[in-house]
Design an enzyme around this catalytic site. Structure first.
Site, PDB file in Angstrom:
ATOM      1  N   SER A 173       0.482   5.391  15.416  1.00  0.00           N
ATOM      2  CA  SER A 173       0.290   3.573  14.471  1.00  0.00           C
ATOM      3  C   SER A 173      -0.440   1.968  14.995  1.00  0.00           C
ATOM      4  O   SER A 173      -1.622   2.337  14.676  1.00  0.00           O
ATOM      5  CB  SER A 173       1.240   3.648  14.423  1.00  0.00           C
ATOM      6  OG  SER A 173       1.958   2.543  13.262  1.00  0.00           O
TER       7      SER A 173
ATOM      8  N   ASP B 132      -2.248  -0.601   9.148  1.00  0.00           N
ATOM      9  CA  ASP B 132      -2.843  -0.196  10.527  1.00  0.00           C
ATOM     10  C   ASP B 132      -2.928   1.404  10.641  1.00  0.00           C
ATOM     11  O   ASP B 132      -3.482   1.889   9.781  1.00  0.00           O
ATOM     12  CB  ASP B 132      -0.337  -0.239  11.063  1.00  0.00           C
ATOM     13  CG  ASP B 132      -0.117   0.789  10.183  1.00  0.00           C
ATOM     14  OD1 ASP B 132       0.015   1.635   9.494  1.00  0.00           O
ATOM     15  OD2 ASP B 132       0.842   1.537  10.600  1.00  0.00           O
TER      16      ASP B 132
ATOM     17  N   ASP C 252      -2.402   4.230  11.060  1.00  0.00           N
ATOM     18  CA  ASP C 252      -2.011   6.102  10.634  1.00  0.00           C
ATOM     19  C   ASP C 252      -1.304   5.277   8.683  1.00  0.00           C
ATOM     20  O   ASP C 252      -1.260   6.507   8.362  1.00  0.00           O
ATOM     21  CB  ASP C 252      -0.962   6.410  11.233  1.00  0.00           C
ATOM     22  CG  ASP C 252       0.488   5.764  11.436  1.00  0.00           C
ATOM     23  OD1 ASP C 252       1.019   4.640  11.091  1.00  0.00           O
ATOM     24  OD2 ASP C 252       1.624   6.570  11.219  1.00  0.00           O
TER      25      ASP C 252
ATOM     26  N   ASP D 228       1.160   4.273   7.569  1.00  0.00           N
ATOM     27  CA  ASP D 228       2.561   4.021   6.693  1.00  0.00           C
ATOM     28  C   ASP D 228       2.437   2.350   7.107  1.00  0.00           C
ATOM     29  O   ASP D 228       3.880   2.451   6.217  1.00  0.00           O
ATOM     30  CB  ASP D 228       3.728   4.761   7.589  1.00  0.00           C
ATOM     31  CG  ASP D 228       3.911   4.151   9.338  1.00  0.00           C
ATOM     32  OD1 ASP D 228       2.897   3.257   9.660  1.00  0.00           O
ATOM     33  OD2 ASP D 228       4.593   4.799   9.582  1.00  0.00           O
TER      34      ASP D 228
END
Length: 490
Positions: A112, A248, A250, A252
């Site tokens: 992340s 960010d 990834d 999400d």
């Protein structure tokens, strides 16, 4: 392969390598996430959570260590005759959506927003993220790592997961929805940088690409870096755009900026998205802005501990209460119910997502003829700020929490000495103090890294920032003293 060691509980291996479940997923230093550790965690996941599933979906972000970790996970699948559907570099919510469409469990390798020297393995059931009970079952499972473990090369990428994710949004919002908008896309090293361009262009927007790099950039949407604040404002002066979007690593968690290059707070984004979807029940962690209750838009607001597993668990508990959504202060939005609009249906996706709140805010602005900077004007005047102190051992943070909880005078002196006495303490997650002034300061040890986070809320934006900054300054000095007093290891 021959087995090198006797079967033993994964918990022992996890403790030996300091790789454990955090707020969401298995997190540790890349140096500790060896092939053997990743193999063992995957083996335990297959034995406890993904039983009976012949196909497992695997994806990852763009940080340097992620493909290697994914290969170790896939090797564990091959060794027990499971098929790995390798979807390559994809947003975490895209993998979760694909899992739901095909009724398959999944694994995504992503750290992340944390620095590239760390990483994370997140596990998904076919119906969404694993629960805390699943984590315990995985840790209690017996594992055996093969002798001479050498993961094979990664399989060929299956591109259907990305197309399904793009189609999810173009189908619901409709082509032309964003026509006339000029959107700046801060691409950096986000795994969604190309996906976002595809979605925005298919919806009719003009897209301007900025800041693309192959060097991993740890974007934290809840504690935005000073350089990203400065850069966004500079871009706004140099380029004409209606919004600037990013995520960010990834994808999400969204990072949404207005036409001036000012980044919007994630918990305000969550309220606006929930209003757009006409939610009945909103589930959000205790750290989120209290404007969600004060705005009066929702029949019920449910507060939880920080972390998507807690939000997801509570969304499930209130599913019979109407249209249920969730969001976190980092802006990640979770959809607990299907949303119907005309002939279109947006299926539930109970995992953090960055694309839905982006499109919702752009659609609101387009529909109402407003600038993004004006979208929150009708909300109660509650402003939040957050930041963190890095490299704070968890034991030290816990010692601090213990002292402040039982010493209200010390809490007031360190957290907000000019805000009056402490009138309420909430220990749902960390220590959240409400002061006589109505201002709030919330301290919490991070569940993902050795950090102490501070969240502040006040009627004015500058005051919230001041509360947060000054609290962390005082805490830095106090933590140094406490560290020596307790004689904790350096």
């Amino acid at each position: 392969m021959a087995v090198h060691e006797m079967s033993r509980p994964l918990r022992h291996l996890a403790d030996a390598h300091n790789v454990r479940f955090g707020t969401s997923g298995v997190r540790g230093l890349v140096a500790d996430l060896s092939d053997a550790v990743c193999y063992a965690y995957t083996q335990a996941f297959l034995k406890t959570v993904a039983t009976g599933s012949s196909r497992i979906v695997v994806g990852h972000d763009l940080r340097p260590s992620s493909p290697r970790i994914a290969a170790a996970c896939i090797q564990a699948m091959r060794d027990v005759g499971r098929e790995a559907v390798y979807v390559g570099g994809v947003p975490t919510p895209a993998l979760a959506y694909y899992c739901a469409l095909h009724g398959s469990p999944g694994i995504v390798v992503t750290g992340s927003h944390i620095p590239f020297d760390r990483n994370d393995i997140k596990f998904y059931r076919a119906d969404g993220e694993i629960a805390k009970a699943d984590e315990q079952a995985i840790l209690d499972s017996d594992v055996a790592v093969p002798d001479g473990l050498t993961p094979a090369d990664l399989p060929t990428v299956d591109g259907t997961a990305l197309e399904a994710y793009i189609g999810r949004y173009t189908g619901f919002f409709g082509e032309g929805t964003l026509a006339g908008l000029r959107i700046a896309l801060y691409e950096h090293s986000s795994v969604a940088r190309d996906v976002l361009r595809s979605v925005l262009e298919r919806l009719g927007a003009e897209v301007l690409s900025l800041g693309r790099t192959d060097v991993f950039v740890p974007i934290d949407t809840e504690a935005v870096r000073a350089e990203d604040i400065t850069q966004a404002r500079a871009w706004a002066q140099a380029h004409r755009f209606d919004a600037i979007l990013s995520t960010d690593g990834d994808a999400d968690r969204p990072l949404i900026g207005d036409e001036t290059g000012t980044w919007l707070r994630g918990d305000v984004v969550g309220i606006l998205c929930a209003q757009y979807l006409r939610a009945d029940v909103v589930v959000t962690p205790v750290s989120s802005n209290t404007a969600v209750e004060q705005c009066g838009s929702f029949r019920q607001v449910v507060r939880t501990r920080i972390g998507s597993p807690y939000v997801i668990a509570n969304m499930g508990a209130y599913r019979d209460g109407g249209r249920v959504v969730g969001y976190e202060a980092n802006g990640g939005f979770l959809l607990g119910s299907d949303v119907e609009r005309g002939d279109s249906v947006l299926k539930a996706l109970p995992t953090r997502d960055s694309v839905l709140p982006m499109l919702a805010l752009l659609a609101i602005a387009r529909l109402k003829g407003l600038r993004l900077s004006e979208l929150g004007d009708d909300l109660p005047r509650r402003f939040t700020a957050s930041d963190r102190i890095q490299s704070v051992p968890t034991d030290l943070s816990r010692a601090l929490m213990g002292r402040l909880e039982f010493d209200a005078r010390l809490a007031a002196r360190l957290m907000a000495p000019d805000a009056g006495e402490v009138v309420a303490l909430d220990t749902t997650d960390g220590l959240r103090a409400t002061f006589a002034s109505g201002e709030i300061v919330h301290l919490r040890p991070s569940g993902n890294a050795p950090e102490l986070r501070c969240y502040a809320e006040a009627p004015e934006g500058m005051r919230a920032s001041t509360l947060c900054d000054r609290c962390l300054t005082r805490l830095s000095s106090y933590l140094h003293e406490l560290h020596h007093e307790l004689r904790l290891p350096t």
